[in-house]
Motif scaffolding. Structure first.
Motif, short mmCIF file in Angstrom:
data_model
loop_
_atom_site.label_atom_id
_atom_site.label_comp_id
_atom_site.label_asym_id
_atom_site.label_seq_id
_atom_site.Cartn_x
_atom_site.Cartn_y
_atom_site.Cartn_z
N MET A 1 0.85 -1.19 0.00
CA MET A 1 0.00 0.00 0.00
C MET A 1 0.89 1.24 0.00
O MET A 1 1.78 1.37 0.85
CB MET A 1 -0.92 0.00 1.23
CG MET A 1 -1.90 1.14 1.28
SD MET A 1 -3.18 0.90 2.52
CE MET A 1 -2.19 0.69 4.00
N ASN A 2 0.66 2.14 -0.95
CA ASN A 2 1.51 3.31 -1.01
C ASN A 2 1.15 4.31 0.10
O ASN A 2 0.07 4.25 0.69
CB ASN A 2 1.44 3.98 -2.39
CG ASN A 2 0.05 4.49 -2.74
OD1 ASN A 2 -0.58 5.20 -1.96
ND2 ASN A 2 -0.43 4.13 -3.92
N GLN A 3 2.09 5.21 0.37
CA GLN A 3 1.94 6.13 1.50
C GLN A 3 0.74 7.06 1.32
O GLN A 3 0.04 7.38 2.28
CB GLN A 3 3.23 6.95 1.66
CG GLN A 3 3.31 7.77 2.94
CD GLN A 3 3.36 6.89 4.18
OE1 GLN A 3 3.71 5.72 4.13
NE2 GLN A 3 3.01 7.47 5.33
N VAL A 37 -5.49 -1.47 7.62
CA VAL A 37 -6.33 -1.69 6.44
C VAL A 37 -6.20 -3.15 6.05
O VAL A 37 -5.10 -3.70 6.01
CB VAL A 37 -5.90 -0.79 5.27
CG1 VAL A 37 -6.79 -1.02 4.06
CG2 VAL A 37 -5.91 0.67 5.69
N SER A 38 -7.33 -3.79 5.79
CA SER A 38 -7.32 -5.19 5.38
C SER A 38 -7.95 -5.29 3.99
O SER A 38 -8.19 -4.29 3.32
CB SER A 38 -8.07 -6.05 6.40
OG SER A 38 -7.93 -7.42 6.12
N GLY A 39 -8.21 -6.52 3.54
CA GLY A 39 -8.87 -6.71 2.25
C GLY A 39 -8.00 -6.37 1.07
O GLY A 39 -6.77 -6.43 1.13
N ASN A 110 5.17 -0.29 8.38
CA ASN A 110 4.83 1.12 8.18
C ASN A 110 3.42 1.33 7.65
O ASN A 110 2.98 2.47 7.52
CB ASN A 110 5.83 1.76 7.21
CG ASN A 110 7.24 1.79 7.78
OD1 ASN A 110 7.45 2.09 8.95
ND2 ASN A 110 8.22 1.48 6.95
N ASP A 111 2.72 0.24 7.33
CA ASP A 111 1.37 0.36 6.78
C ASP A 111 0.27 0.33 7.85
O ASP A 111 -0.89 0.57 7.53
CB ASP A 111 1.10 -0.77 5.77
CG ASP A 111 1.82 -0.54 4.45
OD1 ASP A 111 2.24 0.61 4.20
OD2 ASP A 111 1.96 -1.49 3.67
#
Length: 345
Positions: A1-3, A37-39, A110-111
């Motif tokens: 996932m990007n920042q 965040v999941s999924g 970091n996510d």
């Protein structure tokens, strides 16, 4: 996932009015240990219209932490697809190999939207709390459940193609027998083999053509018979399971089937959970975008060849895993104790 995506979602959760009931809930406010965040956003398969799935776990009040009151276990906020576990329930499910909680351990550090110091210990040392048996049974079992849903949906699309329906029913039954090893303790890969015969007449009962079984206890044997009866009964139902589904939903089922099995294989091989499927994304996105679906709305033979190959890899990974068969109960207890100490502060 990007920042950029992470910060956008984090701001939405922290300030969006739709998340107010989550933020202000008395079992969540000032009690968070982890939020992520999941999924599809976590796996790397998100589309512009993908939902945002938020998952986390929290501390407990002293009466719950000390066992005076029963743990409430899980709270769901349906309006935002947010689920929060108590730390007790989170650890229990992880130790059992539950896929919904296991995937929360494998995000890039970091996510995470929020991570307490104690939760960071859990994430960074998650290999200590998972076992090969739970990973194999849960991940392969989940994937096979997805596959059955897919094939039942395909039957609904093949109403006028009786010869294809027959093959599809055989495939569902064969997959179910394969999956028995993930459900029943006395069934392994080679002590239960069943061959079925599907009559051409749809009103005739499916037959067991040949069956070989050995060293299966009576309870497991009758549970297998019950499962097979339930599956064959579902073939004749005209309810929601056999409704025609969109191509995208069918492809999504297929993609998740493969994703879950690949994630389980990697965990068995390395001892680590990796949620973002960077190296698998080309394959997963091909499946999601319909590369493995033909013009009639059924999956091409190449998909099932791929699935069978991945199953073989899963069996091999389980037999040669770096993980212990079961998680170390003392390490799980020590982690639980660390969360209890946090709750007592």
């Amino acid at each position: 996932m990007n920042q950029e995506t992470k910060e956008r979602i984090k701001k939405l959760v922290e300030t969006g009015p739709e998340y107010e009931s989550f933020r202000e809930h008395d079992k969540v406010k000032n009690r968070l240990h982890m939020l992520c965040v999941s999924g599809s956003h976590a796996y790397g398969t998100a589309r512009p219209d993908s939902d945002i799935d938020i998952r986390g776990f929290v501390s407990l009040d002293r009466p719950y932490a000390m066992g005076v009151m029963d743990d409430w276990e899980t709270i769901s906020f349906a309006e935002t697809d947010t689920v929060v576990y108590s730390y007790r329930q989170m650890l229990r499910l992880i130790a059992k190999g539950n896929p919904d909680t296991i995937v929360l351990l494998g995000n890039n550090i970091n996510d995470y939207l929020f991570l307490s110091n104690t939760a960071r210990q859990l994430i960074e040392n998650h290999t200590d709390f998972i076992g090969a048996k739970g990973i194999f049974n849960s991940f392969v079992g989940y994937a096979n459940a997805q596959l059955r849903r897919l094939e039942l949906a395909e039957i609904g699309r093949l109403a006028e193609r009786k010869e294809l329906i027959k093959d599809k029913k055989l495939s569902i039954l064969d997959n179910a027998v394969y999956n028995m090893r993930t459900k029943y303790p006395t069934i392994s890969g080679d002590n239960l083999n069943i061959e079925f015969e599907v009559p051409s007449d749809e009103n005739s009962k499916i037959l067991i053509k040949k069956m070989d079984c050995s060293k299966i206890n009576v309870d497991d044997f009758f549970d297998v018979a019950r499962d097979i009866k339930n599956i064959t009964s579902s073939f004749g139902k005209k309810g929601k399971r056999n409704e025609k589904k969109s191509d995208f939903k069918l492809n999504k089922h297929c993609m998740h089937t493969i994703r879950v099995m690949l994630m389980g294989i990697e965990c068995l091989e390395t001892g680590c959970v990796v949620t973002y499927r960077k190296k698998d994304l080309p394959l997963l996105l091909d499946i999601l975008n319909g590369i493995y679906m033909d013009d009639e709305g059924k999956m091409r033979p190449e998909f099932y060849e791929l699935l069978n190959e991945i199953r073989k890899r899963a069996d091999y990974a389980y037999e040669h895993t770096v993980l212990p068969l079961e998680p170390d109960p003392y390490k799980v207890s020590e982690m639980m104790y660390a969360f209890i100490l946090d709750a007592m502060k």
